[in-house]
Scaffold this motif. Structure first.
Motif, PDB file in Angstrom:
ATOM      1  N   ALA A  14       0.828  -1.217   0.000  1.00 58.83           N
ATOM      2  CA  ALA A  14       0.000   0.000   0.000  1.00 58.83           C
ATOM      3  C   ALA A  14       0.860   1.262   0.000  1.00 58.83           C
ATOM      4  CB  ALA A  14      -0.919  -0.025   1.224  1.00 58.83           C
ATOM      5  N   ALA A  15       1.983   1.254   0.739  1.00 60.57           N
ATOM      6  CA  ALA A  15       2.834   2.452   0.824  1.00 60.57           C
ATOM      7  C   ALA A  15       3.495   2.738  -0.520  1.00 60.57           C
ATOM      8  CB  ALA A  15       3.893   2.262   1.906  1.00 60.57           C
ATOM      9  N   GLU A  34       9.383  -5.197  -7.076  1.00 58.08           N
ATOM     10  CA  GLU A  34       8.605  -5.960  -6.094  1.00 58.08           C
ATOM     11  C   GLU A  34       9.089  -7.421  -6.078  1.00 58.08           C
ATOM     12  OE1 GLU A  34       6.251  -5.746  -3.560  1.00 58.08           O
ATOM     13  OE2 GLU A  34       6.583  -7.907  -3.573  1.00 58.08           O
ATOM     14  N   ARG A  36       7.696 -10.154  -4.686  1.00 58.37           N
ATOM     15  CA  ARG A  36       6.693 -11.215  -4.912  1.00 58.37           C
ATOM     16  C   ARG A  36       6.251 -11.226  -6.376  1.00 58.37           C
ATOM     17  NH1 ARG A  36       4.819 -12.243   0.451  1.00 58.37           N
ATOM     18  NH2 ARG A  36       5.140 -10.429   1.779  1.00 58.37           N
ATOM     19  N   ARG A  42       1.132  -7.009   2.145  1.00 59.66           N
ATOM     20  CA  ARG A  42       0.366  -7.614   3.241  1.00 59.66           C
ATOM     21  C   ARG A  42      -1.150  -7.460   3.044  1.00 59.66           C
ATOM     22  NH1 ARG A  42       3.647  -4.965   7.937  1.00 59.66           N
ATOM     23  NH2 ARG A  42       4.735  -3.902   6.216  1.00 59.66           N
ATOM     24  N   GLU A  60      -7.807  -7.139   6.724  1.00 61.37           N
ATOM     25  CA  GLU A  60      -9.228  -7.402   6.449  1.00 61.37           C
ATOM     26  C   GLU A  60     -10.114  -6.185   6.723  1.00 61.37           C
ATOM     27  OE1 GLU A  60     -10.714 -11.034   8.034  1.00 61.37           O
ATOM     28  OE2 GLU A  60     -12.812 -10.406   7.957  1.00 61.37           O
ATOM     29  N   PHE A  61      -9.835  -5.460   7.815  1.00 57.62           N
ATOM     30  CA  PHE A  61     -10.761  -4.403   8.237  1.00 57.62           C
ATOM     31  C   PHE A  61     -10.257  -3.011   7.868  1.00 57.62           C
ATOM     32  CE2 PHE A  61     -10.973  -7.850  11.455  1.00 57.62           C
ATOM     33  CZ  PHE A  61     -12.221  -8.336  11.099  1.00 57.62           C
ATOM     34  N   ALA A 210      15.072  -6.680  -4.393  1.00 57.07           N
ATOM     35  CA  ALA A 210      16.237  -5.821  -4.198  1.00 57.07           C
ATOM     36  C   ALA A 210      17.164  -6.482  -3.200  1.00 57.07           C
ATOM     37  CB  ALA A 210      15.786  -4.465  -3.679  1.00 57.07           C
ATOM     38  N   GLY A 256      15.631 -11.905   0.821  1.00 56.36           N
ATOM     39  CA  GLY A 256      14.712 -10.761   0.837  1.00 56.36           C
ATOM     40  C   GLY A 256      15.277  -9.529   1.513  1.00 56.36           C
ATOM     41  N   GLU A 421       4.247   1.135   6.632  1.00 61.66           N
ATOM     42  CA  GLU A 421       3.458   1.353   7.846  1.00 61.66           C
ATOM     43  C   GLU A 421       4.311   1.664   9.078  1.00 61.66           C
ATOM     44  OE1 GLU A 421       3.374  -0.884  10.499  1.00 61.66           O
ATOM     45  OE2 GLU A 421       4.292  -2.669   9.655  1.00 61.66           O
ATOM     46  N   VAL A 432      -3.415  -0.351   7.069  1.00 61.22           N
ATOM     47  CA  VAL A 432      -3.348  -0.039   5.638  1.00 61.22           C
ATOM     48  C   VAL A 432      -3.373   1.484   5.441  1.00 61.22           C
ATOM     49  CG1 VAL A 432      -4.567  -0.226   3.436  1.00 61.22           C
ATOM     50  CG2 VAL A 432      -4.408  -2.227   4.940  1.00 61.22           C
TER      51      VAL A 432
HETATM   52  C1  LIG Z   1      -2.463 -10.985   9.151  1.00 61.54           C
HETATM   53  C2  LIG Z   1      -2.541  -9.481   9.007  1.00 61.54           C
HETATM   54  C3  LIG Z   1      -3.731  -8.843   9.288  1.00 61.54           C
HETATM   55  C4  LIG Z   1      -3.831  -7.450   9.156  1.00 61.54           C
HETATM   56  N1  LIG Z   1      -5.039  -6.843   9.382  1.00 61.54           N
HETATM   57  C5  LIG Z   1      -5.169  -5.522   9.118  1.00 61.54           C
HETATM   58  C6  LIG Z   1      -6.469  -4.925   9.140  1.00 61.54           C
HETATM   59  O1  LIG Z   1      -7.481  -5.584   9.393  1.00 61.54           O
HETATM   60  N2  LIG Z   1      -6.544  -3.584   8.860  1.00 61.54           N
HETATM   61  C7  LIG Z   1      -5.447  -2.829   8.570  1.00 61.54           C
HETATM   62  O2  LIG Z   1      -5.590  -1.622   8.331  1.00 61.54           O
HETATM   63  N3  LIG Z   1      -4.214  -3.393   8.523  1.00 61.54           N
HETATM   64  C8  LIG Z   1      -4.048  -4.711   8.774  1.00 61.54           C
HETATM   65  N4  LIG Z   1      -2.826  -5.309   8.658  1.00 61.54           N
HETATM   66  C9  LIG Z   1      -1.643  -4.455   8.412  1.00 61.54           C
HETATM   67  C10 LIG Z   1      -1.538  -4.011   6.948  1.00 61.54           C
HETATM   68  O3  LIG Z   1      -1.704  -5.140   6.122  1.00 61.54           O
HETATM   69  C11 LIG Z   1      -0.171  -3.398   6.727  1.00 61.54           C
HETATM   70  O4  LIG Z   1       0.063  -2.377   7.685  1.00 61.54           O
HETATM   71  C12 LIG Z   1      -0.022  -2.764   5.335  1.00 61.54           C
HETATM   72  O5  LIG Z   1      -0.603  -3.557   4.339  1.00 61.54           O
HETATM   73  C13 LIG Z   1       1.466  -2.553   5.089  1.00 61.54           C
HETATM   74  O6  LIG Z   1       1.687  -1.946   3.830  1.00 61.54           O
HETATM   75  P1  LIG Z   1       3.193  -1.570   3.434  1.00 61.54           P
HETATM   76  O7  LIG Z   1       3.179  -1.058   2.062  1.00 61.54           O
HETATM   77  O8  LIG Z   1       3.801  -0.747   4.513  1.00 61.54           O
HETATM   78  O9  LIG Z   1       3.995  -2.972   3.505  1.00 61.54           O
HETATM   79  P2  LIG Z   1       3.801  -4.274   2.596  1.00 61.54           P
HETATM   80  O10 LIG Z   1       2.382  -4.435   2.219  1.00 61.54           O
HETATM   81  O11 LIG Z   1       4.450  -5.387   3.322  1.00 61.54           O
HETATM   82  O12 LIG Z   1       4.609  -3.909   1.286  1.00 61.54           O
HETATM   83  C14 LIG Z   1       6.001  -4.042   1.211  1.00 61.54           C
HETATM   84  C15 LIG Z   1       6.340  -4.761  -0.087  1.00 61.54           C
HETATM   85  O13 LIG Z   1       7.768  -4.911  -0.159  1.00 61.54           O
HETATM   86  C16 LIG Z   1       8.016  -6.164  -0.796  1.00 61.54           C
HETATM   87  N5  LIG Z   1       9.385  -6.581  -0.508  1.00 61.54           N
HETATM   88  C17 LIG Z   1       9.898  -7.142   0.606  1.00 61.54           C
HETATM   89  N6  LIG Z   1      11.217  -7.342   0.470  1.00 61.54           N
HETATM   90  C18 LIG Z   1      11.543  -6.904  -0.759  1.00 61.54           C
HETATM   91  C19 LIG Z   1      12.766  -6.816  -1.478  1.00 61.54           C
HETATM   92  N7  LIG Z   1      13.933  -7.226  -0.976  1.00 61.54           N
HETATM   93  N8  LIG Z   1      12.752  -6.286  -2.723  1.00 61.54           N
HETATM   94  C20 LIG Z   1      11.572  -5.852  -3.297  1.00 61.54           C
HETATM   95  N9  LIG Z   1      10.406  -5.912  -2.651  1.00 61.54           N
HETATM   96  C21 LIG Z   1      10.395  -6.413  -1.399  1.00 61.54           C
HETATM   97  C22 LIG Z   1       6.969  -7.073  -0.199  1.00 61.54           C
HETATM   98  O14 LIG Z   1       6.787  -8.227  -0.990  1.00 61.54           O
HETATM   99  C23 LIG Z   1       5.747  -6.168  -0.167  1.00 61.54           C
HETATM  100  O15 LIG Z   1       4.968  -6.286  -1.342  1.00 61.54           O
HETATM  101  C24 LIG Z   1      -2.695  -6.698   8.764  1.00 61.54           C
HETATM  102  C25 LIG Z   1      -1.493  -7.355   8.464  1.00 61.54           C
HETATM  103  C26 LIG Z   1      -1.411  -8.738   8.591  1.00 61.54           C
HETATM  104  C27 LIG Z   1      -0.128  -9.419   8.250  1.00 61.54           C
END
Ligand SMILES: Cc1cc2nc3c(=O)[nH]c(=O)nc-3n(C[C@H](O)[C@H](O)[C@H](O)COP(=O)(O)OP(=O)(O)OC[C@H]3O[C@@H](n4cnc5c(N)ncnc54)[C@H](O)[C@@H]3O)c2cc1C
Length: 451
Positions: A14-15, A34, A36, A42, A60-61, A210, A256, A421, A432
């Motif tokens: 999401a970020a 990316e 994956r 997440r 989920e929420f 990366a 990773g 996050e 999220v």
């Molecule tokens: C089980 C679970 C339940 C949750 N429930 C909720 C909820 O109900 N409501 C809510 O608001 N939040 C919830 N969250 C939290 C929310 O999902 C996260 O805070 C948010 O999605 C994080 O986004 P992000 O972009 O910071 O990180 P990420 O979504 O983790 O994005 C980071 C990306 O970097 C990639 N990456 C990692 N290493 C490398 C690398 N070396 N090179 C290139 N890419 C790489 C990863 O694959 C990933 O796609 C939940 C999380 C989990 C795990």
């Protein structure tokens, strides 16, 4: 990959996606790397092929009304439904309807951030004088501990009370304790970003992880590996890192993980040390029917059934918390194993996780194990702890880490930027909407260097 991108973004969660949209719409050539083979990080929605329910393996929420999410949904005419239903608590071997939040609120409201920081466990030990002789207060304390473990996926002996207070204040502003679910699942949000990125011509290199970032020169160099472990080098004047906290904390030799050349400065390393990754295993079970609809926990024919059960809260060892799909009537129920429960399940086989889920659910609903197994048709889980690209569920602040998120977010050298996050400083980390806000904040910082 376009020639000479203006900016490379590491991570398509999401970020990273929200930052990419802002930067591309401002006219920058953006490339995302990316690890994956999918975007969303997440946020990971599957669809059950039989009942067609969206099944979330990650977020989920929607917690309340964060503008970062609701503005996008409104613009795209995507509906989100408020959760409706009853809360049931398991206590002394019995199930009864309860108002969980008001149970714990009387304890949580005692926290403040005026004095020196302390862990939630220290706070619980010191708060509420004379609670030893008050069984009701003792009970409220036990539920408050479960709440912090469950909601923050955190170790109560480590999590900072200052950060909890900040989070509560932030939640109040957006009605954070009112949960919603997106129609079609969280994937709908990722699809909005995907469309916006397509329109803005952003290049996304999936299955590209990366490995190192050299940031002490005019152009930042990123080395990355593809699926076949072939090494590629990318370069751009600026790089935005949105990798999860767990990945940034990992040893650079681990799969990773990222090697910084030169190493990150002491303030960043200290920030990484003052934050922790919460642990969670979630398990969604799809049964042949909503069998709990007919269950009467008190076994009296006149008593209420569990047909309107939304949440089922307990202090069980393996899966203390459960929820149904209400207001949707799918025969689906989800178990939540946070902190220590998740830690013990992490790395185990899927069969073991399902076994412990069924064992707990059977105990709580007083249903024979065989009967439950016969009703079970499908199960879904994902181990975010052993997943090399997340290494945990979501972040929390450890005692004394008041500045940690700020330090983690701070740009380096005007060419290395940080989002994700764990870099949110507004009390919305671990969500999220916090992740999206961090992406927008980092995009604004990058654009400012170019004005
Ligand atoms: C089980 C679970 C339940 C949750 N429930 C909720 C909820 O109900 N409501 C809510 O608001 N939040 C919830 N969250 C939290 C929310 O999902 C996260 O805070 C948010 O999605 C994080 O986004 P992000 O972009 O910071 O990180 P990420 O979504 O983790 O994005 C980071 C990306 O970097 C990639 N990456 C990692 N290493 C490398 C690398 N070396 N090179 C290139 N890419 C790489 C990863 O694959 C990933 O796609 C939940 C999380 C989990 C795990």
């Amino acid at each position: 990959m376009p020639n000479n991108p203006d900016i490379i973004i590491l991570g398509a969660g999401a970020a990273g996606l929200s930052a990419a949209v802002e930067l591309a719409q401002a006219g920058l050539k953006v490339t995302i790397l990316e690890a994956r083979d999918r975007i969303g990080g997440r946020i990971f929605t599957k669809h059950d092929p039989v009942c067609h329910a969206p099944v979330e393996l990650g977020a989920e929420f929607i917690h309340g009304r964060p503008p970062e999410i609701w503005k996008l949904l409104r613009k795209q005419h995507i509906r989100a439904r408020k959760l409706k239903g009853e809360q049931w608590c398991a206590q002394e071997g019995k199930l009864c309807q309860c108002d969980f939040l008001s149970k714990v609120d009387q304890i949580l409201e005692e926290m403040d951030d005026h004095g020196p920081d302390q862990s939630f466990l220290e706070f619980l030990e010191r708060c509420c004088p004379n609670s030893d002789n008050d069984p009701k207060l003792q009970d409220a304390k036990a539920w408050a501990r479960s709440y912090v473990k469950g909601f923050h996926a955190a170790d109560p002996a480590l999590i900072s009370v200052h950060s909890l207070v900040r989070g509560m204040r932030a939640d109040e502003k957006i009605d954070g304790d009112r949960p919603f679910r997106m129609k079609g699942g969280y994937q709908a949000l990722i699809e909005i970003f995907r469309r916006q990125l397509d329109e803005a011509d952003v290049s996304i290199e999936i299955s590209t992880r990366a490995q190192s970032v050299s940031w002490d020169q005019a152009d930042v160099q990123v080395t990355a590996l593809d699926e076949a472990n072939e090494v590629f080098t990318f370069a751009a004047p600026q790089v935005l890192i949105t990798l999860p906290l767990g990945v940034l904390q990992a040893n650079p030799d681990d799969k990773g993980a990222l090697r910084f050349i030169p190493e990150l400065p002491p303030a960043k390393l200290q920030a990484l040390d003052q934050l922790a990754m919460g642990k969670v295993i979630r398990l969604t079970l799809r049964f042949r029917q909503r069998f709990w609809e007919k269950l009467r926990p008190s076994h009296s024919t006149k008593s209420k059934t569990l047909s309107r059960m939304q949440f089922l809260l307990s202090q069980e060892d393996w899966f203390p918390t459960w929820w149904t799909a209400l207001p949707e009537k799918w025969p689906v129920i989800t178990g939540w194993a946070p902190f220590y429960c998740g830690e013990r399940l992490s790395g185990q086989s899927e069969a073991f996780v399902i076994e412990k889920g069924l064992e707990t659910l059977g105990k709580l609903l007083r249903i024979g194990r065989q009967e439950l197994e016969d009703l079970l048709e499908a199960s879904y889980t994902h181990d975010w702890q052993t997943d090399p690209f997340s290494r945990g569920a979501y972040s929390y602040v450890k005692v004394g880490g008041d500045r940690a998120q700020l330090d983690l977010a701070a740009p380096l050298n005007s060419n290395l930027f940080f989002a994700g996050e764990a870099t949110d400083v507004s009390g919305h980390h671990g969500t999220v909407h916090g992740a999206i806000a961090s992406g927008k904040r980092a995009a604004a910082e990058i654009l400012k260097t170019r004005n």
